[in-house]
Design an enzyme around this catalytic site. Structure first.
Site, PDB file in Angstrom:
ATOM      1  N   SER A 105     -13.155   2.079  -8.397  1.00 31.73           N
ATOM      2  CA  SER A 105     -14.258   2.212  -9.350  1.00 31.73           C
ATOM      3  C   SER A 105     -13.854   3.126 -10.511  1.00 31.73           C
ATOM      4  CB  SER A 105     -15.507   2.750  -8.649  1.00 31.73           C
ATOM      5  OG  SER A 105     -15.219   3.982  -8.041  1.00 31.73           O
ATOM      6  N   SER A 106     -13.010   4.115 -10.262  1.00 36.98           N
ATOM      7  CA  SER A 106     -12.646   4.985 -11.400  1.00 36.98           C
ATOM      8  C   SER A 106     -11.733   4.283 -12.390  1.00 36.98           C
ATOM      9  CB  SER A 106     -12.049   6.320 -10.956  1.00 36.98           C
ATOM     10  OG  SER A 106     -11.520   6.260  -9.687  1.00 36.98           O
TER      11      SER A 106
ATOM     12  N   ASP B  78      -3.877   0.692  -9.673  1.00 35.18           N
ATOM     13  CA  ASP B  78      -5.290   0.404  -9.929  1.00 35.18           C
ATOM     14  C   ASP B  78      -5.541   0.118 -11.412  1.00 35.18           C
ATOM     15  OD1 ASP B  78      -5.251   1.177  -7.334  1.00 35.18           O
ATOM     16  OD2 ASP B  78      -6.348   3.049  -7.627  1.00 35.18           O
TER      17      ASP B  78
ATOM     18  N   TYR C 265      -3.456  12.361   0.568  1.00 35.38           N
ATOM     19  CA  TYR C 265      -2.721  11.470  -0.344  1.00 35.38           C
ATOM     20  C   TYR C 265      -1.510  12.205  -0.915  1.00 35.38           C
ATOM     21  CZ  TYR C 265      -2.086   8.108  -4.207  1.00 35.38           C
ATOM     22  OH  TYR C 265      -1.592   7.170  -5.091  1.00 35.38           O
TER      23      TYR C 265
ATOM     24  N   ASP D 285       3.211   2.105  -4.759  1.00 37.02           N
ATOM     25  CA  ASP D 285       3.294   2.250  -6.226  1.00 37.02           C
ATOM     26  C   ASP D 285       3.953   3.560  -6.658  1.00 37.02           C
ATOM     27  OD1 ASP D 285       0.999   3.795  -5.622  1.00 37.02           O
ATOM     28  OD2 ASP D 285      -0.231   2.949  -7.235  1.00 37.02           O
TER      29      ASP D 285
ATOM     30  N   LEU E 195     -11.952   0.533  -3.899  1.00 39.99           N
ATOM     31  CA  LEU E 195     -11.919  -0.659  -4.751  1.00 39.99           C
ATOM     32  C   LEU E 195     -11.743  -0.275  -6.229  1.00 39.99           C
ATOM     33  CD1 LEU E 195     -14.755  -2.721  -2.992  1.00 39.99           C
ATOM     34  CD2 LEU E 195     -12.287  -2.943  -2.669  1.00 39.99           C
TER      35      LEU E 195
ATOM     36  N   ALA F 157     -14.899   3.564  -2.199  1.00 38.09           N
ATOM     37  CA  ALA F 157     -14.668   2.556  -1.167  1.00 38.09           C
ATOM     38  C   ALA F 157     -13.241   2.027  -1.186  1.00 38.09           C
ATOM     39  CB  ALA F 157     -15.652   1.401  -1.348  1.00 38.09           C
TER      40      ALA F 157
ATOM     41  N   GLU G 273       0.835  -1.212   0.000  1.00 41.19           N
ATOM     42  CA  GLU G 273       0.000   0.000   0.000  1.00 41.19           C
ATOM     43  C   GLU G 273       0.862   1.252   0.000  1.00 41.19           C
ATOM     44  OE1 GLU G 273      -3.063  -0.073  -1.248  1.00 41.19           O
ATOM     45  OE2 GLU G 273      -3.588  -1.481   0.352  1.00 41.19           O
ATOM     46  N   HIS G 274       0.523   2.165  -0.912  1.00 47.73           N
ATOM     47  CA  HIS G 274       1.237   3.437  -1.102  1.00 47.73           C
ATOM     48  C   HIS G 274       2.665   3.217  -1.596  1.00 47.73           C
ATOM     49  CE1 HIS G 274      -1.848   6.240   0.378  1.00 47.73           C
ATOM     50  NE2 HIS G 274      -2.241   5.205   1.099  1.00 47.73           N
TER      51      HIS G 274
HETATM   52  C1  GLA Z   1      -5.010   4.681  -4.476  1.00 51.26           C
HETATM   53  C2  GLA Z   1      -4.181   5.055  -5.692  1.00 51.26           C
HETATM   54  C3  GLA Z   1      -3.141   3.965  -5.983  1.00 51.26           C
HETATM   55  C4  GLA Z   1      -2.316   3.631  -4.733  1.00 51.26           C
HETATM   56  C5  GLA Z   1      -3.242   3.377  -3.542  1.00 51.26           C
HETATM   57  C6  GLA Z   1      -2.488   3.170  -2.252  1.00 51.26           C
HETATM   58  O1  GLA Z   1      -5.791   3.555  -4.741  1.00 51.26           O
HETATM   59  O2  GLA Z   1      -5.005   5.215  -6.817  1.00 51.26           O
HETATM   60  O3  GLA Z   1      -2.304   4.375  -7.050  1.00 51.26           O
HETATM   61  O4  GLA Z   1      -1.390   4.635  -4.462  1.00 51.26           O
HETATM   62  O5  GLA Z   1      -4.165   4.436  -3.363  1.00 51.26           O
HETATM   63  O6  GLA Z   1      -1.758   1.997  -2.293  1.00 51.26           O
END
Ligand code: GLA
Length: 379
Positions: free
Chosen positions: A124-125, A169, A218, A36, A122, A120, A33-34
């Site tokens: 969606s975009s 994503d 973010y 990428d 997950l 959420a 997580e975070h």
């Molecule tokens: C969101 C961002 C991703 C990633 C996550 C955290 O989903 O769109 O690129 O940075 O947060 O892992």
């Protein structure tokens, strides 16, 4: 998804039959997580919830989309794209990036629907973006190149929509394989499809809290990570090992940047280990890595909220749970749990009850299946 309903909606809205159906899934991130946007490693999987488009090519350059879920339609001309601030900006941004990359696009009429919950965590975009990219590929007749489409969609979201997301994503929605998680090196974009362990269910635990001022938080995390990378003298935190972090971080790196960096550096090692233990079928260890990831996101990266922490506690109290963690950007949204398959129904019920008692909120808890990335639907 009720395909018949989607087709009927197209027929009644456009007075003709649709010719093509495409879909692109949302994703749940298993671990990483975070990482990428720090050129690191991630391990998401596409879920069995997606955005669907029933469509029919047009002879001109108009794209018209009726959103079943929003009960509204919108259109744009490929020859004269102008920015607005509506849901149609997502499809428009994809058209813009595709044309900029040299693709000749044809117009289409479409009905769009989806069951990826919005906001959420997950993706969606990303599901909308990749479904639209897939639609353009079909009507305009170009080959589907998943990594290329993912990169282009990320650019669309960064530059047109104005959300500074990483690549995870879009890659998950574009390139995942059914029954597998996707290991991704976010620097080289090298991917590996990792089979999910047997006898285990992946359970999504939606806290029903939604991220509030997420963009600023973010972006703040991103700049703290960049600050730490500069301090270490590297291109991105991906280039700092745990040993180096431990040795050098006490020599003057400010405390906050050090905490953020510690999460990234340790999370990258967890993803690499997760890939190995997944291949070896060691679910117990995978669960431990989930827990360590959550704790690091809670204490060092500070992107959980109370609801996510309560949800993870409720999950971990169940004997059938190997591990649980928040997933996605955080600040609300969903957690993900690794659960003994034979106890999954019991787990879903018990966690729903415990969460309601402790938080006074209703959770949406469901088992999800690893699905295929963006695809053409054939009956
Ligand atoms: C969101 C961002 C991703 C990633 C996550 C955290 O989903 O769109 O690129 O940075 O947060 O892992």
């Amino acid at each position: 998804m009720n395909i018949q309903h989607l087709k009927q909606s197209f027929a009644s809205y456009f007075n003709s039959e649709s010719e093509i159906i495409v879909r692109a899934p949302g994703r749940v991130n298993l671990i990483g997580e975070h990482t990428d946007y720090n050129d690191g490693f991630v391990l998401p999987m596409a879920i069995d919830r997606a955005v669907w488009l029933a469509l029919r090519p047009r002879d001109d350059k108009t794209v018209r989309i009726f959103s079943l879920d929003l009960e509204t339609d919108s259109a744009f001309e490929l020859n004269s794209l102008a920015k607005g601030n509506d849901w149609i900006e997502y499809p428009k941004s994809i058209a813009y990036e595709l044309m900029k990359a040299g693709y000749e696009l044809c117009g289409f009429d479409a009905v769009m629907t989806g069951d990826v919950p919005r906001g959420a965590g997950l993706s969606s975009s990303a599901a909308v973006e990749l479904a639209v990219a897939r639609a353009f590929a079909e009507v305009s007749g170009f080959a589907w190149d998943a990594p290329k489409m993912a990169k282009l969609s990320q650019k669309a979201e960064n530059e047109w929509v104005g959300v500074n997301c990483g690549i995870m994503d879009q890659m998950a929605s574009a390139a995942c394989k059914e029954g597998h998680a996707l290991f991704l090196d976010c620097r080289s974009l090298e991917i590996q499809h990792a089979p999910l362990p047997k006898s285990v269910s992946i359970v999504i635990l939606d806290t029903s809290t939604r991220r509030g001022l997420v963009d600023s938080a973010y972006n703040e995390r991103r700049s703290q990570c960049e600050e730490a990378a500069r301090w270490f003298g590297v291109k991105a935190l991906r280039d700092v090992s745990v040993e180096e972090f431990n040795k050098r971080s006490k020599d003057g790196l400010n405390e906050l940047a050090a905490k953020r960096a510690r999460h990234i550096v340790t999370e990258n090692t967890r993803v690499l280990e997760a890939l190995e233990v997944m291949k070896a079928g060691n679910v117990k260890r995978l669960g431990e890595l989930f827990i360590a990831s959550h704790n690091s996101l809670r204490d060092d990266f500070e992107v959980t909220n109370e609801a996510l922490n309560v949800m993870v506690d409720c999950a971990l109290e169940q004997k059938s749970c190997y591990g649980a963690r928040m997933t996605g950007a955080g600040f609300g949204g969903c957690a993900v749990a690794l659960v003994k398959e034979e106890n999954a129904t019991e787990f879903v019920n018990a966690v729903s009850v415990a969460y309601r008692q402790r938080s006074n909120m209703e959770a949406a808890v469901y088992v999800c299946k690893a699905s295929e990335g963006a695809s053409l639907f054939c009956e």
